[in-house]
Enzyme design. Structure first.
Site, PDB file in Angstrom:
ATOM      1  N   ARG A  27     -28.957  20.555  53.466  1.00 35.74           N
ATOM      2  CA  ARG A  27     -30.280  20.785  54.055  1.00 35.74           C
ATOM      3  C   ARG A  27     -31.415  20.716  53.038  1.00 35.74           C
ATOM      4  O   ARG A  27     -32.586  20.644  53.414  1.00 35.74           O
ATOM      5  CB  ARG A  27     -30.294  22.137  54.775  1.00 35.74           C
TER       6      ARG A  27
ATOM      7  N   GLY B  28     -14.646  26.695  52.166  1.00 37.49           N
ATOM      8  CA  GLY B  28     -15.062  28.061  52.421  1.00 37.49           C
ATOM      9  C   GLY B  28     -15.029  28.939  51.182  1.00 37.49           C
ATOM     10  O   GLY B  28     -14.463  28.603  50.144  1.00 37.49           O
ATOM     11  N   THR B  29     -15.649  30.113  51.325  1.00 39.90           N
ATOM     12  CA  THR B  29     -15.762  31.037  50.196  1.00 39.90           C
ATOM     13  C   THR B  29     -14.410  31.618  49.785  1.00 39.90           C
ATOM     14  O   THR B  29     -14.160  31.847  48.596  1.00 39.90           O
ATOM     15  CB  THR B  29     -16.726  32.174  50.555  1.00 39.90           C
TER      16      THR B  29
ATOM     17  N   GLY C 164     -23.636  37.265  58.285  1.00 41.46           N
ATOM     18  CA  GLY C 164     -22.485  38.011  58.763  1.00 41.46           C
ATOM     19  C   GLY C 164     -22.826  39.481  58.935  1.00 41.46           C
ATOM     20  O   GLY C 164     -23.605  40.040  58.166  1.00 41.46           O
TER      21      GLY C 164
ATOM     22  N   ARG D 163     -52.115  17.834  23.598  1.00 40.59           N
ATOM     23  CA  ARG D 163     -50.763  17.325  23.782  1.00 40.59           C
ATOM     24  C   ARG D 163     -49.816  17.865  22.719  1.00 40.59           C
ATOM     25  O   ARG D 163     -50.240  18.516  21.756  1.00 40.59           O
ATOM     26  CB  ARG D 163     -50.805  15.797  23.774  1.00 40.59           C
TER      27      ARG D 163
ATOM     28  N   TYR E 232     -60.988  11.094  21.266  1.00 42.79           N
ATOM     29  CA  TYR E 232     -59.526  11.081  21.146  1.00 42.79           C
ATOM     30  C   TYR E 232     -59.162  11.269  19.679  1.00 42.79           C
ATOM     31  O   TYR E 232     -59.546  10.462  18.828  1.00 42.79           O
ATOM     32  CB  TYR E 232     -58.939   9.774  21.656  1.00 42.79           C
TER      33      TYR E 232
ATOM     34  N   ASN F  54     -54.947   5.108  16.080  1.00 42.86           N
ATOM     35  CA  ASN F  54     -53.729   5.438  15.328  1.00 42.86           C
ATOM     36  C   ASN F  54     -52.591   4.433  15.510  1.00 42.86           C
ATOM     37  O   ASN F  54     -51.571   4.540  14.837  1.00 42.86           O
ATOM     38  CB  ASN F  54     -53.228   6.830  15.727  1.00 42.86           C
ATOM     39  N   TYR F  55     -52.732   3.461  16.380  1.00 39.58           N
ATOM     40  CA  TYR F  55     -51.602   2.580  16.719  1.00 39.58           C
ATOM     41  C   TYR F  55     -51.968   1.134  16.408  1.00 39.58           C
ATOM     42  O   TYR F  55     -52.992   0.614  16.880  1.00 39.58           O
ATOM     43  CB  TYR F  55     -51.270   2.744  18.208  1.00 39.58           C
TER      44      TYR F  55
END
Length: 449
Positions: free
Chosen positions: A14, A78-79, A140, A329, A362, A382-383
């Protein structure tokens, strides 16, 4: 001696999810992690997880927990069938067995401690946790006398109309004398509506059987679908916020904010509406967070203000001001008294005391000394298309608006970068750096035809 078994084999159809149900998140941890955490203080000698659906994924998610044993239930019938899988692993074990459900994550540690204590003091063969519910549908029913002795448990679908009027429900949490339980487990039958082996049937075979009614019915809330998951999240969030308000934290609108359990908040912290704190975030005394702020694994010193901003895996020193609309970041560290303003992004950078980056900038992979003033629109490029490079700016330096610093590059102390400059070479201390084309003016320029 104590062994703990967590039933975690179900598929959770579910939930309509690719994740096993027990790995669904709740306030920053999975359901099964929360269940295991609730019994940690009992210091059990054995901790066993009964797995089935996507067992490998469940085991992998818990690999960091030392001493956890895994037992496979295949197929899931089942349990009772689940606990039967313990007959070999616990052969010769002479203590108590605490059975928990991997999808019942709100149990308080003190409730389990009380359950175990009552079980041992009463000498019962089994003690089960119960709750009285206004709407017991699906649960139950437990039938017991005034002394707490249980005669039987009947699953909701197997109850008669009269039996369903009983609102004392089974929480699915049990303390067993293991040796006595091991004797009756082979005698469980599938004579019920679902044709499964119910662990509840063992109660009728064990004497004496007792129950302990939990004071807060929310503790036994189980999760079968997304709605119930959200309801449990709301309960857990309310607990967390109540705790921190008692410790001196103010929430302006608690309902609009969320926390993770591992967050740590100082005194006189004010959290405005629509703020969300995740992971191991630490907020120091006197901080004001939000509105509209997201913190994840962030560490904030004292008297920090953050407004409409995102901070992830960053360290912020005392008396800093962040935002609005800033993003810090991972790998960012701000020393005392820094000001980070609107639409500023900082990544993997160290900023010295008193640095100001107030507008539209930045700063990535950079080291800034004390009292650096970064002008509006400054970018550390920076890149280079293959690798990231660092920018170093000495103390007291300042950049003009719309400056670009092409890394790798080092600016000395007290350097001034002229507005609109693109700087590609190192600059010595005390210098003025200009890197822009000469302005050209042509008078009497004709209008376009």
């Amino acid at each position: 001696m104590l062994a703990v078994a967590v039933l975690a084999a179900g598929k959770g159809t579910r939930m309509k999810s690719d994740l096993p149900k027990v790995l669904q998140p709740l306030a920053g941890a999975t359901l099964v992690e929360r269940v295991l955490s609730s019994c940690q203080h009992l210091a059990p000698e054995r901790r066993i997880l009964i797995v089935g659906h996507q067992a490998a994924k469940v085991e992998q998610s818990l690999a960091k927990l030392a001493g956890l044993e895994f037992v496979l239930q295949q197929p899931q019938n089942g349990t009772g069938h689940a606990v039967q899988q313990l007959l070999n692993p616990l052969q010769g074990f002479g203590g108590d067995l605490l059975v928990l459900n991997g999808d019942v994550p709100l149990l308080r540690p003190e409730t389990l401690e009380q359950l175990l204590g009552q079980h041992r003091s009463s000498g019962a063969a089994v003690t089960l946790l119960t709750a009285r519910l206004e709407d017991p549908s699906g649960y139950g029913r437990v039938f017991a006398n005034q002394n707490g002795a249980v005669s039987q448990i009947i699953e909701h679908r197997d109850c008669s109309d009269e039996q369903r009027l009983n609102n004392l429900t089974n929480a699915g949490i049990y303390c067993f004398n293991w040796q006595k339980l091991a004797e009756v487990l082979p005698h469980l039958t599938t004579d019920n509506d679902q044709g499964e082996l119910y662990l509840t049937d063992s109660v009728a075979l064990l004497q004496p059987a007792m129950h302990m009614e939990v004071a807060d019915p929310d503790e036994i809330n189980g999760i079968n679908d997304r709605l119930q998951l959200s309801q449990c999240e709301a309960v857990f969030q309310e607990r967390l916020k109540r705790h921190w308000m008692a410790e001196g934290v103010s929430f302006v609108d608690p309902a609009s904010c969320t926390l993770s359990e591992n967050c740590r908040l100082g005194r006189d912290v004010v959290i405005e509406p629509q703020c969300h704190l995740r992971g191991s975030t630490v907020v120091g005394d006197g901080c004001r967070i939000g509105p509209g702020t997201f913190l994840e694994n962030a560490s904030l010193g004292a008297n920090v203000s953050v407004l409409y901003s995102v901070i992830r895996e960053a360290v912020v020193g005392d008396n800093c001001a962040i935002g609005p609309y800033a993003q810090l970041r991972p790998g960012t560290k701000l020393e005392t008294g820094c000001h980070i303003g609107n639409f500023v992004e900082i990544k993997n950078s160290q900023l010295g005391e008193g640095v100001k980056v107030n507008h539209l900038s930045y700063i990535g992979d950079a080291d800034l000394g004390e009292r650096v003033n970064v002008g509006a629109g400054t970018i550390t490029a920076n890149y280079d298309g293959v690798q990231k490079h660092r920018t170093v700016i000495g103390s007291g330096s300042k950049t003009g608006a719309n400056s670009v610093l092409v890394a790798p590059i080092t600016l000395g102390s007290n350097v001034t970068v002229g507005a609109g400059s693109t700087i590609t070479k190192d600059v010595p201390s005390g210098a003025l750096a200009l890197g822009r084309s000469k302005q050209v003016i042509k008078t009497d320029w004709p209008e376009p035809s």
